[in-house]
Scaffold this motif. Structure first.
Motif, PDB file in Angstrom:
ATOM      1  N   LYS C  15       0.849  -1.197  -0.117  1.00 38.16           N
ATOM      2  CA  LYS C  15      -0.173   0.054   0.124  1.00 38.16           C
ATOM      3  C   LYS C  15       0.927   1.133   0.065  1.00 38.16           C
ATOM      4  O   LYS C  15       0.597   2.262  -0.736  1.00 38.16           O
ATOM      5  CB  LYS C  15      -0.971   0.099   1.396  1.00 38.16           C
ATOM      6  N   GLU C  16       2.031   1.261   0.846  1.00 39.21           N
ATOM      7  CA  GLU C  16       2.852   2.379   1.067  1.00 39.21           C
ATOM      8  C   GLU C  16       3.601   2.529  -0.428  1.00 39.21           C
ATOM      9  O   GLU C  16       3.537   3.861  -0.875  1.00 39.21           O
ATOM     10  CB  GLU C  16       3.836   2.255   2.082  1.00 39.21           C
ATOM     11  N   ARG C  17       3.955   1.487  -1.152  1.00 36.92           N
ATOM     12  CA  ARG C  17       4.577   1.749  -2.497  1.00 36.92           C
ATOM     13  C   ARG C  17       3.568   2.299  -3.561  1.00 36.92           C
ATOM     14  O   ARG C  17       3.885   3.271  -4.102  1.00 36.92           O
ATOM     15  CB  ARG C  17       4.894   0.305  -3.104  1.00 36.92           C
ATOM     16  N   LEU C  18       2.359   1.710  -3.217  1.00 38.89           N
ATOM     17  CA  LEU C  18       1.222   2.031  -4.163  1.00 38.89           C
ATOM     18  C   LEU C  18       1.045   3.941  -4.116  1.00 38.89           C
ATOM     19  O   LEU C  18       1.166   4.470  -5.113  1.00 38.89           O
ATOM     20  CB  LEU C  18      -0.023   1.651  -3.984  1.00 38.89           C
ATOM     21  N   LEU C  19       0.938   4.077  -2.809  1.00 42.12           N
ATOM     22  CA  LEU C  19       0.973   5.572  -2.520  1.00 42.12           C
ATOM     23  C   LEU C  19       2.058   6.441  -3.003  1.00 42.12           C
ATOM     24  O   LEU C  19       1.727   7.441  -3.638  1.00 42.12           O
ATOM     25  CB  LEU C  19       0.710   6.103  -0.993  1.00 42.12           C
ATOM     26  N   SER C  20       3.217   5.825  -2.956  1.00 42.65           N
ATOM     27  CA  SER C  20       4.529   6.719  -3.273  1.00 42.65           C
ATOM     28  C   SER C  20       4.598   6.840  -4.745  1.00 42.65           C
ATOM     29  O   SER C  20       4.935   7.879  -5.254  1.00 42.65           O
ATOM     30  CB  SER C  20       5.483   6.269  -2.508  1.00 42.65           C
ATOM     31  N   LEU C  21       4.097   5.466  -5.307  1.00 42.73           N
ATOM     32  CA  LEU C  21       4.042   5.731  -6.793  1.00 42.73           C
ATOM     33  C   LEU C  21       2.964   6.625  -7.261  1.00 42.73           C
ATOM     34  O   LEU C  21       3.398   7.256  -8.290  1.00 42.73           O
ATOM     35  CB  LEU C  21       3.658   4.362  -7.358  1.00 42.73           C
ATOM     36  N   LEU C  22       1.786   6.727  -6.714  1.00 40.76           N
ATOM     37  CA  LEU C  22       0.751   7.634  -7.144  1.00 40.76           C
ATOM     38  C   LEU C  22       1.653   9.027  -7.410  1.00 40.76           C
ATOM     39  O   LEU C  22       1.169  10.001  -8.196  1.00 40.76           O
ATOM     40  CB  LEU C  22      -0.279   7.565  -6.499  1.00 40.76           C
ATOM     41  N   ALA C  23       2.001   9.340  -6.250  1.00 32.14           N
ATOM     42  CA  ALA C  23       2.749  10.801  -6.132  1.00 32.14           C
ATOM     43  C   ALA C  23       3.565  10.977  -7.325  1.00 32.14           C
ATOM     44  O   ALA C  23       3.774  12.194  -7.595  1.00 32.14           O
ATOM     45  CB  ALA C  23       3.512  10.958  -4.746  1.00 32.14           C
ATOM     46  N   LYS C  24       4.135  10.041  -7.843  1.00 31.33           N
ATOM     47  CA  LYS C  24       4.938  10.335  -9.019  1.00 31.33           C
ATOM     48  C   LYS C  24       4.286  10.016 -10.228  1.00 31.33           C
ATOM     49  O   LYS C  24       5.085  10.040 -11.407  1.00 31.33           O
ATOM     50  CB  LYS C  24       6.512   9.382  -8.808  1.00 31.33           C
ATOM     51  N   GLY C  25       2.881   9.914 -10.256  1.00 27.35           N
ATOM     52  CA  GLY C  25       2.284   9.473 -11.545  1.00 27.35           C
ATOM     53  C   GLY C  25       2.290   8.404 -12.063  1.00 27.35           C
ATOM     54  O   GLY C  25       2.065   8.307 -13.331  1.00 27.35           O
ATOM     55  N   HIS C  26       2.594   7.124 -11.154  1.00 25.56           N
ATOM     56  CA  HIS C  26       2.642   5.870 -11.717  1.00 25.56           C
ATOM     57  C   HIS C  26       1.646   5.117 -10.959  1.00 25.56           C
ATOM     58  O   HIS C  26       1.514   5.316  -9.715  1.00 25.56           O
ATOM     59  CB  HIS C  26       4.115   5.398 -11.740  1.00 25.56           C
ATOM     60  N   ARG C  27       1.613   3.867 -11.395  1.00 24.53           N
ATOM     61  CA  ARG C  27       0.748   2.723 -10.577  1.00 24.53           C
ATOM     62  C   ARG C  27       1.630   1.453 -10.689  1.00 24.53           C
ATOM     63  O   ARG C  27       2.670   1.319 -11.415  1.00 24.53           O
ATOM     64  CB  ARG C  27      -0.413   2.565 -11.355  1.00 24.53           C
ATOM     65  N   LEU C  28       1.043   0.717  -9.935  1.00 25.42           N
ATOM     66  CA  LEU C  28       1.972  -0.442  -9.456  1.00 25.42           C
ATOM     67  C   LEU C  28       2.019  -1.476 -10.814  1.00 25.42           C
ATOM     68  O   LEU C  28       3.146  -2.105 -10.849  1.00 25.42           O
ATOM     69  CB  LEU C  28       1.055  -1.382  -8.573  1.00 25.42           C
ATOM     70  N   LEU C  33      -1.884   7.363 -14.298  1.00 24.99           N
ATOM     71  CA  LEU C  33      -3.209   7.586 -13.343  1.00 24.99           C
ATOM     72  C   LEU C  33      -4.443   7.459 -14.231  1.00 24.99           C
ATOM     73  O   LEU C  33      -5.439   6.830 -13.663  1.00 24.99           O
ATOM     74  CB  LEU C  33      -3.205   8.733 -12.402  1.00 24.99           C
ATOM     75  N   LEU C  34      -4.348   8.052 -15.467  1.00 25.35           N
ATOM     76  CA  LEU C  34      -5.702   8.106 -16.208  1.00 25.35           C
ATOM     77  C   LEU C  34      -5.581   6.834 -17.378  1.00 25.35           C
ATOM     78  O   LEU C  34      -6.571   6.955 -18.202  1.00 25.35           O
ATOM     79  CB  LEU C  34      -5.974   9.470 -16.514  1.00 25.35           C
ATOM     80  N   ASP C  35      -4.632   6.019 -17.166  1.00 24.50           N
ATOM     81  CA  ASP C  35      -4.765   5.084 -18.281  1.00 24.50           C
ATOM     82  C   ASP C  35      -5.434   3.732 -18.022  1.00 24.50           C
ATOM     83  O   ASP C  35      -5.718   3.496 -16.936  1.00 24.50           O
ATOM     84  CB  ASP C  35      -3.345   4.484 -18.429  1.00 24.50           C
ATOM     85  N   TYR C  36      -6.030   3.258 -19.014  1.00 24.19           N
ATOM     86  CA  TYR C  36      -6.745   2.026 -19.019  1.00 24.19           C
ATOM     87  C   TYR C  36      -6.004   0.556 -19.252  1.00 24.19           C
ATOM     88  O   TYR C  36      -4.840   1.047 -20.056  1.00 24.19           O
ATOM     89  CB  TYR C  36      -7.830   2.038 -19.902  1.00 24.19           C
ATOM     90  N   ARG C  37      -6.184  -0.351 -18.508  1.00 26.70           N
ATOM     91  CA  ARG C  37      -5.445  -1.386 -19.259  1.00 26.70           C
ATOM     92  C   ARG C  37      -5.923  -1.902 -20.462  1.00 26.70           C
ATOM     93  O   ARG C  37      -6.917  -1.300 -21.058  1.00 26.70           O
ATOM     94  CB  ARG C  37      -5.951  -2.601 -17.942  1.00 26.70           C
ATOM     95  N   PRO C  38      -5.291  -2.722 -21.112  1.00 24.39           N
ATOM     96  CA  PRO C  38      -5.628  -3.034 -22.494  1.00 24.39           C
ATOM     97  C   PRO C  38      -6.913  -3.773 -22.774  1.00 24.39           C
ATOM     98  O   PRO C  38      -7.446  -4.424 -21.485  1.00 24.39           O
ATOM     99  CB  PRO C  38      -4.827  -4.200 -23.151  1.00 24.39           C
ATOM    100  N   VAL C  39      -7.764  -3.126 -23.383  1.00 20.38           N
ATOM    101  CA  VAL C  39      -9.145  -3.726 -23.520  1.00 20.38           C
ATOM    102  C   VAL C  39      -9.255  -4.619 -24.581  1.00 20.38           C
ATOM    103  O   VAL C  39      -9.068  -4.271 -25.834  1.00 20.38           O
ATOM    104  CB  VAL C  39     -10.086  -2.303 -23.815  1.00 20.38           C
ATOM    105  N   LYS C  40      -9.856  -5.805 -24.568  1.00 25.17           N
ATOM    106  CA  LYS C  40      -9.604  -6.786 -25.506  1.00 25.17           C
ATOM    107  C   LYS C  40     -11.063  -7.381 -25.477  1.00 25.17           C
ATOM    108  O   LYS C  40     -11.479  -7.808 -24.495  1.00 25.17           O
ATOM    109  CB  LYS C  40      -8.730  -8.104 -25.089  1.00 25.17           C
ATOM    110  N   ILE C  41     -11.465  -7.324 -26.750  1.00 24.89           N
ATOM    111  CA  ILE C  41     -13.044  -7.585 -26.994  1.00 24.89           C
ATOM    112  C   ILE C  41     -13.138  -8.674 -28.082  1.00 24.89           C
ATOM    113  O   ILE C  41     -12.640  -8.271 -29.183  1.00 24.89           O
ATOM    114  CB  ILE C  41     -13.937  -6.498 -27.155  1.00 24.89           C
TER     115      ILE C  41
END
Lengths: 220, 237, 273
Positions: C15-28, C33-41
């Motif tokens: 959780k702490e890593r997740l929060l510190s990454l968010l501060a830098k604009g990234h996710r786990l 922050l505003l990216d979607y994962r690949p959408v496969k249909i």
């Protein structure tokens, strides 16, 4: 300098350099109330005396409870709180006295006067019966009031509990959990109950003492 | 068009576009509950009871770090025109959830770990906006029970009827109108704890509707406040 | 009865890593922050269904099947077809699923997805009354949730939309003597627009789109918005305890609108023949 005002949850009690006490919290620069009650500001401390709320056990408190369950090691006691309390067998039995043990046997439905031995929010409260004035209630009547009014009853200056005892000839055992044991004559008990109800409904100390006095002048 | 709002901007029940139906709240109406409230909002008649904090039964449901909240929104069979089955409908199950979440946002659940809090909402008579009225009343019942809260939660709906953005839809407007947008709001913290919408709105209309809903919630908050004040602080004072 | 959510416990370190990454604009998972994962249909994955689609949104996986029957219309809409969305969390979808009838999460999911599709007018139900007042098309969109890794609202919505858009149904006509009979032709559903659902979550001071299961375990609150093609919003649902300021919501809708346009292109590509 003490300032008082009525608040509901979310009301701003103070702004700026105050420290939030019970039933308040800080939101940026502001201190907000979390319960309906009377906000008191003393020096730089702020707290709210709630009009209603459940009893939260504190170590050392005397409480009056009712046995609701038992097992080999302990009794479960309803102390009118957010948790049941537990009374371990070793806090009841006295060493080397088998007859006493049988005599003091606690059963479901029995009322006890106990002391809170230990409590924090992560663990259930533990009780003890070891100590003067503690033990099973064998006589009298239980009256339940809102726990916040208990403080008015035992206030050191007003001594309302003593006043009621003197006027009615009854003995009061006041549990901090809002349960009071009254022992005395039937008439004295009824009068004491009326007086206690008055204490519960009136929170202005000066008016309260006066009304209790006038009540006893008329009725007792 | 023009069947729900006339040329003068009057609605079917004679209200103006930004006008709320009459709202009345009573505190402490049930003896057994730790807290309770009754609300009449338009023709909605709703009673809310709160029990807790208390022991969790069964015990394994207790949460180690916070209060365990149960919420039931239920409509009485006689609360609507055609008898409703007493079994919870899918709508009632969804509303129980969003109402719980709207209230849980305000409740300081971390103050009483391992305890339970029950919120029972019974709709005795239903009109448009019953979920909002339920939240409004539940928040008062929680205050009455002495449950610690960051703020009151006030709720009302806005909507679009005959092309107009209006406050507080009644039953007919809810059924025949274009959009229903219920909102719950913490007035002192300026925070929204419930937001749902069905129907179509342009972005600009949505912004206006949200603004109107917040103003509506502020009015409701005033009514909550005076109900609590009347109950606690007015008696022979 | 709605119960407090019992989420799985995320390790404090994670959780702490997740929060510190968010501060830098990234996710786990290295997304912005505003990216979607690949959408496969994938569409038409079930031959026996009139329409079907399997959607993978990262590791979240759902399958929607559309079945069409003739039925009596609802009393209050005698001249319209019927559309019903239903979801089921299959017991193997996550270690935290208890088998049993749909719980409040499954019911909320179905109702929110239904609302977005219904309010957008995606399927023109008024064209689905074969014999008004007596026989109409009843369209059942059933969704099986196969694997849960967050953001079920969007994955389920894309699956139902894709299955409806590609469904092929038998055509019926009313005889001179009033009986309803199949013409033998297979036709498309009357589709008017492609609604797109966008879900945002707030974690501390940060807003992310398309939260994973791990992120959902720490989010404060969530907002799902459904956009129609005619620049309107057609459904909104706030979820989870926690709260938004009015300004946050207004700004978020602007951002989400842009994202909805991107994803609509992906959906349209997948459903085009």
């Amino acid at each position: 300098m003490k300032k008082r005002k009525y608040v509901i949850p979310g009301d701003v009690v103070a702004e700026g350099d105050y420290s939030p006490g019970p039933n308040t919290y800080r939101d940026g620069e502001r201190i907000l109330a979390t319960k309906v009650g009377i906000a008191e500001i003393e020096d730089n401390r702020v707290h709210v005396v709630p009009v209603k709320g459940k009893y939260i056990p504190r170590q050392g408190d005397t409480v009056v409870g009712v046995i609701v369950d038992y097992n080999v090691l302990s009794w479960t006691v309803d102390i009118n709180s957010i948790f049941y309390a537990y009374l371990l067998a070793k806090e009841v039995l006295r060493k080397g006295s088998l007859e006493k043990m049988a005599e003091n046997k606690l059963e479901v439905g029995d009322a006890i006067v106990a002391r809170v031995l230990a409590f924090d929010l992560s663990r259930d409260p533990l009780l003890t019966l070891r100590g003067p004035g503690l033990g099973r209630v064998s006589d009298g009547e239980l009256v339940r009031v809102s726990p916040s009014s208990i403080y008015r009853l035992i206030d050191r200056r007003e001594r309302l509990n003593k006043m009621i005892e003197e006027a009615t000839g009854c003995k009061l055992t006041v549990g901090m959990n809002g349960v009071i044991v009254i022992e005395g004559s039937p008439e004295g008990t009824s009068l004491a109950i009326r007086a206690i109800r008055l204490v519960e409904s009136e929170d202005r100390p000066d008016v309260l003492t006066k009304s209790i006095k006038s009540m006893f002048d008329m009725g007792g | 068009m023009g069947k729900l709002v006339d040329e003068q901007g009057r609605r079917v029940d004679g209200r103006g576009l930004n006008e709320m139906r009459p709202v009345k709240i009573e505190v402490g109406v049930l003896k057994n509950a730790d807290g309770s409230a009754y609300i009449e909002h338009g023709k909605n008649k709703i009673i809310v009871a709160v029990y807790g904090p208390k022991e969790v039964h069964p015990r394994h449901l207790a949460l180690p770090d916070r209060m365990f909240i149960r919420c039931r929104y239920h409509m009485s069979p006689f609360s609507v025109q055609e008898r409703k089955s007493p079994q919870p409908s899918r709508r009632e199950i969804e509303l129980s959830k969003v109402i719980r979440e709207a209230l849980e946002a305000a409740i300081m659940i971390e103050e009483y770990p391992r305890t339970a809090l029950d919120i029972f909402i019974e709709v005795l008579e239903s009109d448009g906006g019953s979920r909002g009225a339920s939240i409004t009343a539940a928040s008062v019942a929680l205050a009455n029970a002495g449950i610690p809260m960051r703020d009151m939660v006030a709720s009302c709906a806005v909507g679009k009827i005959d092309g107009h953005i209006v406050l507080d839809l009644n039953d007919q407007e809810d059924k025949e109108g274009e959009v229903d947008l219920p909102v719950a709001y913490m007035p002192n913290l300026n925070r929204i704890t419930l937001l749902q919408m069905d129907g179509k709105l342009l972005h600009e209309e949505f912004d206006r509707a949200l603004d109107l809903a917040v103003h509506g919630c502020e009015q409701i908050y005033g009514i909550q406040r005076s109900a609590l004040q009347d109950y606690y602080f007015k008696q022979d004072r | 009865m709605s119960l407090s959510r019992r989420s799985f416990v995320i390790e404090r370190l994670r959780k702490e890593r997740l929060l510190s990454l968010l501060a830098k604009g990234h996710r786990l998972d290295d997304r912005g922050l505003l990216d979607y994962r690949p959408v496969k249909i994938e569409t038409n994955v079930i031959d026996k269904a009139e329409g079907s689609a399997k959607v993978d949104l990262g590791d979240t996986s759902v399958i929607a099947g559309v079945k069409v029957e003739l039925d009596r219309p609802f009393k209050d809409t005698p001249d319209k077809g019927i559309l019903i969305v239903n979801t089921e969390f299959l017991p193997f979808a996550s270690p935290y699923i208890e088998p049993g009838p749909p719980d409040e999460n499954a019911i909320e999911l179905a109702r929110v997805v239904d609302r977005g599709i219904r309010e957008s007018g995606m399927v023109d139900l008024s064209k689905l009354a074969v014999k008004p007042g007596e026989q109409v098309y009843a369209i059942f969109a059933d969704v099986d949730v196969l694997n849960i890794d967050g953001n079920l609202f969007d994955a389920t919505s894309y699956a139902v939309v894709s299955a409806l858009a590609t469904a092929k149904i038998p055509e019926y006509e009313v005889d001179g003597d009033g009986t309803v009979k199949a013409t033998g032709n297979i036709v498309q559903l009357p589709i008017t627009t492609i609604p797109i659902s966008i879900t945002a979550a707030k974690i501390g001071d940060y807003i992310v789109f398309d939260p994973t299961e791990e992120e959902e375990a720490v989010i404060d609150t969530r907002l799902t918005i459904v956009f129609s093609e005619d620049n309107t919003l057609c459904a909104i649902q706030k979820g989870e305890p926690g709260s938004w300021t009015p300004d946050e919501i207004v700004n978020l809708i602007g951002e989400a609108d842009g994202k909805a346009r991107e994803i609509r292109e992906i959906v349209k590509r997948s459903i085009s023949p």
